[in-house]
Design a protein around this motif. Structure first.
Motif, PDB file in Angstrom:
ATOM      1  N   GLU A   1      -7.639   9.468  11.071  1.00 30.66           N
ATOM      2  CA  GLU A   1      -6.603  10.426  11.754  1.00 30.66           C
ATOM      3  C   GLU A   1      -5.381   9.663  12.450  1.00 30.66           C
ATOM      4  O   GLU A   1      -5.662   8.634  12.981  1.00 30.66           O
ATOM      5  CB  GLU A   1      -7.239  11.467  12.509  1.00 30.66           C
ATOM      6  N   PHE A   2      -4.109   9.926  11.820  1.00 34.66           N
ATOM      7  CA  PHE A   2      -3.005   9.355  12.661  1.00 34.66           C
ATOM      8  C   PHE A   2      -1.829  10.345  12.835  1.00 34.66           C
ATOM      9  O   PHE A   2      -1.424  10.911  11.739  1.00 34.66           O
ATOM     10  CB  PHE A   2      -2.487   8.326  11.632  1.00 34.66           C
ATOM     11  N   MET A   3      -1.625  10.546  14.285  1.00 36.70           N
ATOM     12  CA  MET A   3      -0.691  11.684  14.415  1.00 36.70           C
ATOM     13  C   MET A   3      -1.335  13.178  14.015  1.00 36.70           C
ATOM     14  O   MET A   3      -0.188  13.756  13.264  1.00 36.70           O
ATOM     15  CB  MET A   3       0.555  11.379  13.978  1.00 36.70           C
ATOM     16  N   GLY A   4      -2.571  13.253  14.023  1.00 35.82           N
ATOM     17  CA  GLY A   4      -2.846  14.645  13.782  1.00 35.82           C
ATOM     18  C   GLY A   4      -3.373  14.887  12.157  1.00 35.82           C
ATOM     19  O   GLY A   4      -3.859  15.759  12.047  1.00 35.82           O
ATOM     20  N   ARG A   5      -3.292  13.746  11.354  1.00 29.19           N
ATOM     21  CA  ARG A   5      -3.389  13.836   9.955  1.00 29.19           C
ATOM     22  C   ARG A   5      -4.227  12.679   9.576  1.00 29.19           C
ATOM     23  O   ARG A   5      -4.198  11.697   9.616  1.00 29.19           O
ATOM     24  CB  ARG A   5      -2.252  14.134   9.239  1.00 29.19           C
ATOM     25  N   PRO A   6      -5.378  12.912   8.500  1.00 30.43           N
ATOM     26  CA  PRO A   6      -5.930  11.915   7.985  1.00 30.43           C
ATOM     27  C   PRO A   6      -5.253  11.285   6.780  1.00 30.43           C
ATOM     28  O   PRO A   6      -4.703  11.928   5.978  1.00 30.43           O
ATOM     29  CB  PRO A   6      -7.240  12.631   7.308  1.00 30.43           C
ATOM     30  N   LEU A   7      -5.006  10.000   6.970  1.00 31.04           N
ATOM     31  CA  LEU A   7      -4.203   9.459   6.012  1.00 31.04           C
ATOM     32  C   LEU A   7      -4.724   9.111   4.650  1.00 31.04           C
ATOM     33  O   LEU A   7      -6.175   8.787   4.529  1.00 31.04           O
ATOM     34  CB  LEU A   7      -4.030   7.828   6.636  1.00 31.04           C
ATOM     35  N   GLU A   8      -4.162   8.939   3.770  1.00 30.46           N
ATOM     36  CA  GLU A   8      -4.563   8.433   2.546  1.00 30.46           C
ATOM     37  C   GLU A   8      -4.022   7.116   2.138  1.00 30.46           C
ATOM     38  O   GLU A   8      -2.800   6.859   2.159  1.00 30.46           O
ATOM     39  CB  GLU A   8      -3.869   9.192   1.326  1.00 30.46           C
TER      40      GLU A   8
ATOM     41  N   LEU B   1       0.881  -1.226   0.151  1.00 33.41           N
ATOM     42  CA  LEU B   1       0.044  -0.044   0.067  1.00 33.41           C
ATOM     43  C   LEU B   1       0.847   1.165  -0.057  1.00 33.41           C
ATOM     44  O   LEU B   1       2.001   1.265   0.598  1.00 33.41           O
ATOM     45  CB  LEU B   1      -0.830   0.088   1.147  1.00 33.41           C
ATOM     46  N   PHE B   2       0.225   2.279  -0.674  1.00 30.01           N
ATOM     47  CA  PHE B   2       0.975   3.780  -0.737  1.00 30.01           C
ATOM     48  C   PHE B   2       0.228   4.470   0.613  1.00 30.01           C
ATOM     49  O   PHE B   2      -1.094   4.326   0.454  1.00 30.01           O
ATOM     50  CB  PHE B   2       0.565   4.288  -1.771  1.00 30.01           C
ATOM     51  N   ILE B   3       0.936   5.001   1.526  1.00 22.90           N
ATOM     52  CA  ILE B   3       0.343   5.812   2.664  1.00 22.90           C
ATOM     53  C   ILE B   3       0.754   7.084   2.565  1.00 22.90           C
ATOM     54  O   ILE B   3       1.813   7.650   2.620  1.00 22.90           O
ATOM     55  CB  ILE B   3       0.942   5.108   3.879  1.00 22.90           C
ATOM     56  N   GLY B   4      -0.250   8.201   2.339  1.00 21.91           N
ATOM     57  CA  GLY B   4      -0.065   9.403   2.010  1.00 21.91           C
ATOM     58  C   GLY B   4      -0.501  10.119   3.172  1.00 21.91           C
ATOM     59  O   GLY B   4      -1.091  10.003   4.009  1.00 21.91           O
ATOM     60  N   ASN B   5       0.133  11.727   3.015  1.00 23.16           N
ATOM     61  CA  ASN B   5      -0.480  12.592   4.069  1.00 23.16           C
ATOM     62  C   ASN B   5      -0.023  12.338   5.488  1.00 23.16           C
ATOM     63  O   ASN B   5      -0.561  12.393   6.550  1.00 23.16           O
ATOM     64  CB  ASN B   5      -2.025  12.737   3.918  1.00 23.16           C
ATOM     65  N   LEU B   6       1.378  11.822   5.586  1.00 27.94           N
ATOM     66  CA  LEU B   6       1.863  11.356   6.704  1.00 27.94           C
ATOM     67  C   LEU B   6       2.379  12.720   7.460  1.00 27.94           C
ATOM     68  O   LEU B   6       2.809  13.608   7.053  1.00 27.94           O
ATOM     69  CB  LEU B   6       2.809  10.297   6.658  1.00 27.94           C
ATOM     70  N   SER B   7       2.153  12.794   8.738  1.00 28.99           N
ATOM     71  CA  SER B   7       2.964  13.601   9.658  1.00 28.99           C
ATOM     72  C   SER B   7       4.308  13.626   9.215  1.00 28.99           C
ATOM     73  O   SER B   7       4.865  12.549   9.171  1.00 28.99           O
ATOM     74  CB  SER B   7       2.552  13.525  11.161  1.00 28.99           C
ATOM     75  N   TRP B   8       5.220  14.751   9.340  1.00 26.44           N
ATOM     76  CA  TRP B   8       6.564  14.897   9.226  1.00 26.44           C
ATOM     77  C   TRP B   8       7.195  14.033  10.381  1.00 26.44           C
ATOM     78  O   TRP B   8       8.263  13.663  10.368  1.00 26.44           O
ATOM     79  CB  TRP B   8       7.117  15.921   9.050  1.00 26.44           C
ATOM     80  N   ASP B   9       6.510  14.022  11.687  1.00 26.85           N
ATOM     81  CA  ASP B   9       7.234  13.155  12.674  1.00 26.85           C
ATOM     82  C   ASP B   9       7.034  11.890  12.587  1.00 26.85           C
ATOM     83  O   ASP B   9       7.714  10.841  13.486  1.00 26.85           O
ATOM     84  CB  ASP B   9       6.551  13.701  14.048  1.00 26.85           C
ATOM     85  N   THR B  10       6.414  11.328  11.639  1.00 27.42           N
ATOM     86  CA  THR B  10       6.054   9.598  11.815  1.00 27.42           C
ATOM     87  C   THR B  10       7.325   8.814  11.133  1.00 27.42           C
ATOM     88  O   THR B  10       8.048   9.329  10.242  1.00 27.42           O
ATOM     89  CB  THR B  10       5.052   9.404  10.728  1.00 27.42           C
ATOM     90  N   THR B  11       7.601   7.761  11.982  1.00 26.55           N
ATOM     91  CA  THR B  11       8.828   7.100  11.942  1.00 26.55           C
ATOM     92  C   THR B  11       8.134   5.595  11.034  1.00 26.55           C
ATOM     93  O   THR B  11       7.100   5.289  11.368  1.00 26.55           O
ATOM     94  CB  THR B  11       9.350   6.550  12.841  1.00 26.55           C
TER      95      THR B  11
ATOM     96  N   GLU C   1      -5.414  -8.756   3.675  1.00 26.76           N
ATOM     97  CA  GLU C   1      -5.070  -7.653   4.693  1.00 26.76           C
ATOM     98  C   GLU C   1      -4.941  -6.367   4.275  1.00 26.76           C
ATOM     99  O   GLU C   1      -5.415  -5.338   4.873  1.00 26.76           O
ATOM    100  CB  GLU C   1      -3.912  -8.284   5.397  1.00 26.76           C
ATOM    101  N   ALA C   2      -4.116  -6.139   3.126  1.00 28.43           N
ATOM    102  CA  ALA C   2      -4.071  -4.934   2.499  1.00 28.43           C
ATOM    103  C   ALA C   2      -5.458  -4.307   2.216  1.00 28.43           C
ATOM    104  O   ALA C   2      -5.642  -2.935   2.336  1.00 28.43           O
ATOM    105  CB  ALA C   2      -3.390  -4.914   1.376  1.00 28.43           C
ATOM    106  N   SER C   3      -6.491  -5.039   1.758  1.00 31.72           N
ATOM    107  CA  SER C   3      -7.862  -4.657   1.210  1.00 31.72           C
ATOM    108  C   SER C   3      -8.430  -4.100   2.484  1.00 31.72           C
ATOM    109  O   SER C   3      -9.052  -2.885   2.577  1.00 31.72           O
ATOM    110  CB  SER C   3      -8.555  -5.798   0.570  1.00 31.72           C
ATOM    111  N   THR C   4      -8.345  -4.844   3.558  1.00 33.69           N
ATOM    112  CA  THR C   4      -8.806  -4.576   4.834  1.00 33.69           C
ATOM    113  C   THR C   4      -8.368  -3.113   5.501  1.00 33.69           C
ATOM    114  O   THR C   4      -9.165  -2.452   5.979  1.00 33.69           O
ATOM    115  CB  THR C   4      -8.570  -5.599   5.956  1.00 33.69           C
ATOM    116  N   ALA C   5      -6.906  -2.854   5.175  1.00 31.09           N
ATOM    117  CA  ALA C   5      -6.141  -1.756   5.693  1.00 31.09           C
ATOM    118  C   ALA C   5      -6.962  -0.656   4.923  1.00 31.09           C
ATOM    119  O   ALA C   5      -7.098   0.489   5.352  1.00 31.09           O
ATOM    120  CB  ALA C   5      -4.882  -1.968   5.475  1.00 31.09           C
ATOM    121  N   ILE C   6      -7.129  -0.685   3.589  1.00 35.20           N
ATOM    122  CA  ILE C   6      -7.680   0.505   2.859  1.00 35.20           C
ATOM    123  C   ILE C   6      -9.094   0.856   3.323  1.00 35.20           C
ATOM    124  O   ILE C   6      -9.381   1.969   3.533  1.00 35.20           O
ATOM    125  CB  ILE C   6      -7.910  -0.007   1.283  1.00 35.20           C
ATOM    126  N   GLU C   7      -9.622  -0.547   3.730  1.00 35.98           N
ATOM    127  CA  GLU C   7     -11.195   0.066   3.972  1.00 35.98           C
ATOM    128  C   GLU C   7     -11.263   0.403   5.408  1.00 35.98           C
ATOM    129  O   GLU C   7     -12.091   1.772   5.873  1.00 35.98           O
ATOM    130  CB  GLU C   7     -12.139  -1.568   4.306  1.00 35.98           C
TER     131      GLU C   7
END
Length: 201
Positions: free
Chosen positions: A187-194, A125-135, A175-181
């Motif tokens: 929201e994760f660390m203050g930002r809604p994930l793509e 999966l591609f995960i976008g809109n991450l907080s700059w602090d995310t490791t 599992e990837a499909s479930t994660a998308i759903e």
């Protein structure tokens, strides 16, 4: 199964004491902390250690989806036991010293890499809109709640700055499909994930 649990979706105002008091409904709490970023702000998740494994199991069964300060929390086994640092700690003893994470030598901040040949089609999966602090560790922990994460990384530029996106690979396409759903728009660390399939994988 360990006696430690990971608690997610915490309200930003929840302190380690609030967390400890809430989790006491499941058993005797030895230690609790709310994970924080470098500025001391809550990351919206925490760790709780019970005196027994049974207490941790009861917490997962009884306290998932219970409300704490206006938000429904989720509780699962702490799969990253001892690997994290940064937190507003509390209870009766100091937090364990975190081990230094492995760092991927490629131009990304990654870890727990599985061989590319083992990759299942539709599992990355591609995960976008991450907080700059995310490791990559925090990204992995977040997605471990919906499946078995094989690989996680956060993209960085040549200057070492994070680009605000990353990648997650699961053991199966289901599992990837479930994660998308379940995770897209959450929201994760203050930002809604793509969250979407990585078309380039």
């Amino acid at each position: 199964m360990s006696n430690r649990v990971y608690v997610g979706n915490l309200a930003w105002s929840v302190s380690w004491q609030d967390l400890k008091d809430h989790m006491r409904d499941a058993g005797d709490v030895q230690y609790s902390k709310v994970l924080t970023d470098r500025d001391g702000r809550s990351k919206g998740c925490g760790i709780v250690e019970f005196s027994t494994v049974e207490g941790a199991q009861d917490a997962i069964e009884k306290l998932t989806d219970t409300e704490l300060k206006g938000r429904k929390i989720f509780v699962r086994e702490d799969r990253e036991d001892g690997k994290r640092g940064g937190g507003a700690g509390g209870a009766d003893r100091p937090p364990r010293e975190p081990r230094a994470p492995r760092v991927d030598p490629t131009p990304a901040e990654g870890g727990d890499s599985a061989p590319a040949s083992d990759k299942v089609e539709g599992s990355q999966l591609f995960i976008g809109n991450l907080s700059w602090d995310t490791t990559w560790q925090e990204l992995k922990e977040h997605f471990n709640t919906v499946g078995d994460v094989q690989y996680s990384n956060v993209a960085v530029g040549r200057d070492g700055r994070k680009k605000g996106f990353g990648f997650i690979r699961f053991a199966t396409a289901e599992e990837a499909s479930t994660a998308i759903e379940k995770m897209n728009g959450v929201e994760f660390m203050g930002r809604p994930l793509e969250v979407r399939l990585d078309n380039k994988a």
